[in-house]
Design an enzyme around this catalytic site. Structure first.
Site, PDB file in Angstrom:
ATOM      1  N   SER A 147      34.962  34.612  27.663  1.00  0.00           N
ATOM      2  CA  SER A 147      35.484  33.439  28.371  1.00  0.00           C
ATOM      3  C   SER A 147      34.411  32.372  28.512  1.00  0.00           C
ATOM      4  O   SER A 147      33.219  32.677  28.348  1.00  0.00           O
ATOM      5  CB  SER A 147      35.942  33.878  29.771  1.00  0.00           C
ATOM      6  OG  SER A 147      36.043  32.765  30.648  1.00  0.00           O
ATOM      7  N   TYR A 160      35.762  37.144  38.264  1.00  0.00           N
ATOM      8  CA  TYR A 160      36.094  36.957  36.845  1.00  0.00           C
ATOM      9  C   TYR A 160      34.843  36.593  36.061  1.00  0.00           C
ATOM     10  O   TYR A 160      34.576  37.159  34.989  1.00  0.00           O
ATOM     11  CB  TYR A 160      37.139  35.849  36.747  1.00  0.00           C
ATOM     12  CG  TYR A 160      37.702  35.586  35.385  1.00  0.00           C
ATOM     13  CD1 TYR A 160      37.229  34.524  34.613  1.00  0.00           C
ATOM     14  CD2 TYR A 160      38.721  36.360  34.855  1.00  0.00           C
ATOM     15  CE1 TYR A 160      37.750  34.249  33.358  1.00  0.00           C
ATOM     16  CE2 TYR A 160      39.264  36.087  33.606  1.00  0.00           C
ATOM     17  CZ  TYR A 160      38.769  35.032  32.872  1.00  0.00           C
ATOM     18  OH  TYR A 160      39.291  34.769  31.630  1.00  0.00           O
TER      19      TYR A 160
HETATM   20  P1  NAP Z   1      47.785  36.794  30.407  1.00  0.00           P
HETATM   21  O1  NAP Z   1      48.758  35.834  29.841  1.00  0.00           O
HETATM   22  O2  NAP Z   1      47.658  36.959  31.874  1.00  0.00           O
HETATM   23  O3  NAP Z   1      48.000  38.238  29.725  1.00  0.00           O
HETATM   24  C1  NAP Z   1      47.152  39.274  30.113  1.00  0.00           C
HETATM   25  C2  NAP Z   1      47.711  40.543  29.529  1.00  0.00           C
HETATM   26  O4  NAP Z   1      46.900  41.644  29.946  1.00  0.00           O
HETATM   27  C3  NAP Z   1      49.139  40.818  30.012  1.00  0.00           C
HETATM   28  O5  NAP Z   1      49.903  41.344  28.947  1.00  0.00           O
HETATM   29  C4  NAP Z   1      48.898  41.869  31.079  1.00  0.00           C
HETATM   30  O6  NAP Z   1      49.988  42.732  31.269  1.00  0.00           O
HETATM   31  C5  NAP Z   1      47.774  42.658  30.455  1.00  0.00           C
HETATM   32  N1  NAP Z   1      47.089  43.509  31.445  1.00  0.00           N
HETATM   33  C6  NAP Z   1      46.575  43.131  32.631  1.00  0.00           C
HETATM   34  N2  NAP Z   1      46.049  44.202  33.264  1.00  0.00           N
HETATM   35  C7  NAP Z   1      46.250  45.280  32.442  1.00  0.00           C
HETATM   36  C8  NAP Z   1      45.934  46.675  32.526  1.00  0.00           C
HETATM   37  N3  NAP Z   1      45.313  47.192  33.588  1.00  0.00           N
HETATM   38  N4  NAP Z   1      46.298  47.483  31.498  1.00  0.00           N
HETATM   39  C9  NAP Z   1      46.953  46.974  30.427  1.00  0.00           C
HETATM   40  N5  NAP Z   1      47.275  45.665  30.266  1.00  0.00           N
HETATM   41  C10 NAP Z   1      46.920  44.840  31.281  1.00  0.00           C
HETATM   42  O7  NAP Z   1      46.337  36.415  29.895  1.00  0.00           O
HETATM   43  P2  NAP Z   1      45.871  35.538  28.649  1.00  0.00           P
HETATM   44  O8  NAP Z   1      45.684  34.130  29.078  1.00  0.00           O
HETATM   45  O9  NAP Z   1      46.702  35.872  27.456  1.00  0.00           O
HETATM   46  O10 NAP Z   1      44.406  36.156  28.488  1.00  0.00           O
HETATM   47  C11 NAP Z   1      44.170  37.272  27.651  1.00  0.00           C
HETATM   48  C12 NAP Z   1      42.671  37.516  27.700  1.00  0.00           C
HETATM   49  O11 NAP Z   1      41.988  36.300  27.382  1.00  0.00           O
HETATM   50  C13 NAP Z   1      42.168  37.923  29.083  1.00  0.00           C
HETATM   51  O12 NAP Z   1      41.086  38.838  28.947  1.00  0.00           O
HETATM   52  C14 NAP Z   1      41.634  36.595  29.656  1.00  0.00           C
HETATM   53  O13 NAP Z   1      40.617  36.813  30.627  1.00  0.00           O
HETATM   54  C15 NAP Z   1      41.068  35.969  28.427  1.00  0.00           C
HETATM   55  N6  NAP Z   1      40.911  34.523  28.449  1.00  0.00           N
HETATM   56  C16 NAP Z   1      41.980  33.716  28.708  1.00  0.00           C
HETATM   57  C17 NAP Z   1      41.776  32.331  28.643  1.00  0.00           C
HETATM   58  C18 NAP Z   1      42.886  31.353  28.923  1.00  0.00           C
HETATM   59  O14 NAP Z   1      42.579  30.160  29.088  1.00  0.00           O
HETATM   60  N7  NAP Z   1      44.131  31.765  28.957  1.00  0.00           N
HETATM   61  C19 NAP Z   1      40.541  31.814  28.311  1.00  0.00           C
HETATM   62  C20 NAP Z   1      39.480  32.690  28.084  1.00  0.00           C
HETATM   63  C21 NAP Z   1      39.683  34.042  28.139  1.00  0.00           C
HETATM   64  P3  NAP Z   1      50.951  42.499  32.558  1.00  0.00           P
HETATM   65  O15 NAP Z   1      51.794  41.337  32.200  1.00  0.00           O
HETATM   66  O16 NAP Z   1      51.677  43.793  32.691  1.00  0.00           O
HETATM   67  O17 NAP Z   1      50.040  42.202  33.734  1.00  0.00           O
HETATM   68  C1  GCO Z   2      39.945  29.439  35.420  1.00  0.00           C
HETATM   69  C2  GCO Z   2      40.593  29.769  34.118  1.00  0.00           C
HETATM   70  C3  GCO Z   2      39.531  30.207  33.133  1.00  0.00           C
HETATM   71  C4  GCO Z   2      40.172  30.559  31.819  1.00  0.00           C
HETATM   72  C5  GCO Z   2      39.175  31.016  30.827  1.00  0.00           C
HETATM   73  C6  GCO Z   2      38.213  29.944  30.447  1.00  0.00           C
HETATM   74  O1  GCO Z   2      40.554  29.690  36.465  1.00  0.00           O
HETATM   75  O2  GCO Z   2      38.831  28.893  35.363  1.00  0.00           O
HETATM   76  O3  GCO Z   2      41.559  30.788  34.268  1.00  0.00           O
HETATM   77  O4  GCO Z   2      38.820  31.272  33.637  1.00  0.00           O
HETATM   78  O5  GCO Z   2      41.080  31.577  31.972  1.00  0.00           O
HETATM   79  O6  GCO Z   2      38.558  32.204  31.160  1.00  0.00           O
HETATM   80  O7  GCO Z   2      37.483  30.393  29.332  1.00  0.00           O
END
Ligand code: NAP
Ligand code: GCO
Length: 262
Positions: A147, A160
């Site tokens: 992230s 986080y």
């Molecule tokens: P999301 O839409 O919240 O999806 C997260 C997924 O993880 C959901 O399918 C959730 O299932 C699953 N999950 C959560 N806890 C779990 C557990 N204990 N066991 C199995 N599955 C679990 O998140 P996203 O935005 O796609 O993010 C995916 C990854 O990218 C995460 O690691 C997040 O930190 C990272 N990330 C996101 C962003 C962003 O801007 N979106 C940026 C940087 C990094 P449930 O629906 O059942 O909870």
């Molecule tokens: C926040 C956002 C971020 C993104 C991502 C950025 O609240 O700042 O959720 O953390 O999810 O991780 O890279």
């Protein structure tokens, strides 16, 4: 071999955790398009079923498993099931993650631990379950979804940021400890991406929405599609000598001081 062939994932078995939707789903889709066999998990059967249906709509026969990635016994059982039903895992994407946005002084230790458990302990647990099979196979790819918060802090995301900073170092450590077995472990650091996790930040009128656009040279939120090419690269032979690297896919946020006023 033609250079494009080195990006093929043909016949590879990929496990993407938490991939019923969001970033994990997009990465799984890109792997399927590159020829991989897709395995994914979610905590609830209804979400796994929804995920299987969503993959089917994309023409992908995905193998879905109910598994809480924070529970080692669940993870060992899922890994054994995949090895029996599909085969030994070649590619692991530790994608499952949660976030809790609370000022640190108001955050309970339980909530802090819950974020660390999913975002840092779980990648350790799942990697530990999958690496022995990769060693036997003589190759493996592990991609940890880090992230911006692997590098930067901001208000309300202490747990986080601590987890994602730790995940960056776990990535480098797995790369160091298992590189000799032809296992490459790298990270992808997405910028701010349009998914359910960031939906609260993108609601109309939320100043954070404009803030992120002003901090991103690309002047837009990322889309899950923006992560597909980098994810295929890190899962393919094309990156066999890339190890311990965090590839930021952020539209330039980390390079940019932010739009000048006026
Ligand atoms: P999301 O839409 O919240 O999806 C997260 C997924 O993880 C959901 O399918 C959730 O299932 C699953 N999950 C959560 N806890 C779990 C557990 N204990 N066991 C199995 N599955 C679990 O998140 P996203 O935005 O796609 O993010 C995916 C990854 O990218 C995460 O690691 C997040 O930190 C990272 N990330 C996101 C962003 C962003 O801007 N979106 C940026 C940087 C990094 P449930 O629906 O059942 O909870
Ligand atoms: C926040 C956002 C971020 C993104 C991502 C950025 O609240 O700042 O959720 O953390 O999810 O991780 O890279």
């Amino acid at each position: 071999m033609n250079i494009l062939d080195t990006f093929s994932l043909k016949g590879k078995i990929a496990l993407i955790t938490g991939a019923s939707y969001g970033i994990g789903f997009a990465i799984a889709k890109s792997y399927a398009e590159a020829g991989a066999i897709i395995c994914f998990n979610d905590i609830k059967q209804e979400l796994v079923d929804k995920g299987i249906a969503a993959y089917r709509e994309e023409g992908i026969k995905a193998y879905g498993y109910v598994c809480d990635v924070t529970k080692e016994e669940d993870v060992k059982k899922m890994t054994a099931q995949i090895e029996t039903e599909v085969g030994v895992i070649d590619i692991l994407v530790n994608n499952a993650g949660i976030i809790k946005r609370t000022p640190m002084l108001e955050m309970s230790p339980e909530d802090f631990r819950a974020v660390i458990d999913v975002d840092l302990n779980a990648p350790f647990i799942v990697s530990k379950a999958v690496i022995p099979g990769m060693i036997k196979k003589g190759h493996g790819k592990i991609i940890n979804i880090c992230s911006m918060m692997s590098e930067l802090g901001r208000e309300t995301v202490s747990a986080y940021a601590a987890a994602k900073g730790g995940l960056k170092m776990l990535t480098k450590n797995i790369a160091s400890e298992y590189g000799e077995f032809n296992i490459q472990c790298n990270g992808i650091g997405p910028g701010y991406i349009e998914t359910p996790q960031t939906a609260p930040l993108r609601v109309k009128g939320n100043p954070f929405n404009d803030f992120i656009i002003s901090k991103t040279p690309a002047a837009r939120w990322g889309r899950t599609e923006d992560l597909m090419g980098p994810a295929v690269f890190l899962a393919s032979e094309a990156s066999d000598f890339v190890n311990g690297h965090i590839l930021y896919v952020d539209g330039g946020i980390l390079a940019y001081i932010g739009k000048q006023p006026g």
